[in-house]
Write an enzyme that holds these catalytic residues in place. Sequence first.
Site, mmCIF file in Angstrom:
data_model
loop_
_atom_site.group_PDB
_atom_site.id
_atom_site.type_symbol
_atom_site.label_atom_id
_atom_site.label_comp_id
_atom_site.label_asym_id
_atom_site.label_seq_id
_atom_site.Cartn_x
_atom_site.Cartn_y
_atom_site.Cartn_z
ATOM 1 C CE LYS A 1 -4.311 1.677 2.088
ATOM 2 N NZ LYS A 1 -5.167 1.485 0.885
ATOM 3 C CD GLU B 1 -6.774 -3.475 -6.393
ATOM 4 O OE1 GLU B 1 -7.257 -3.738 -5.281
ATOM 5 O OE2 GLU B 1 -5.560 -3.347 -6.591
#
Length: 285
Positions: free
Chosen positions: A148, A180
């Site tokens: 992330k 995603e």
Amino acid sequence: MERIVYLNGKYISESDAKISIFDRGFLFADAVYEVTAVLDGKLVDNAGHLARLKRSCGELDLELPVTTEKLTSIQKELVKLNNLKEGGIYLQLSRGNAGDRDFAYPVDTKPTLVLFTQVRSLLECPKAKNGIKVISLPDIRWKRRDIKTVGLLASCMAKQAALSAGADDAWLVEDSYVTEGSANNAYIVTAEGTLVTHHLSNDILHGITRKSLLQLAEEAGIQIEERRFTIEEACEAREAFVSSATTFVWPVISIDDYQIGDGKPGPVAGMLRKIYIDIALSTAD
């Protein structure tokens, strides 16, 4: 009144927070981040977010300067100082100020740790009630989406392209399969009632909300398949939705202007959102 933010051990007004132009987070996006939802002044799924932060740091050989217990106390203090009832806490850790610009990791650099609060309406949200429209776009992000990092320009471009097209978000496609959304995990519910979402890999972020939702779905007796799916399969699905830390669950009612199901938020998305919020409110710390 200005927010109180946290910067390298100090709680200060946001206008007083200063970071060097030589900070590697600024120069190279050499930084990781997490966002934890806040409901009723409490942290939601925070242990999962901090565990993922530690993993991201490990993948980048980035030093976490404080313990996760200390991070939690900082988060709670910011909630208190800013009287935050509903919204989120953003946490960012960069490799710090290297003194000058150089690609190689510097030695003995002190990391830069920043946290700040954001007020958001999480429970009463029109997009959760009415659903969102998405478009499909090529996934041009780097190959380590499981870390992330703050390198989010490709995601910003996708989000803006969606807004410019009159949609709310984008589903990203690689090798003909959906990975995603621009900042969320993507799901479909097949005609047979099976919940499908991309399997964990370097291709997607290992969502903390995703993990909780799959556990809730399993407990509710919903068949789950963690695998790839195409936009074409999504368009034929009974329903679709996305999840993230601060959206929880938002139904998807159209993809590339193709209506999903009856064009209204589906029952699986609605049920999972309700159960997740109920549990979050009762277990938030």
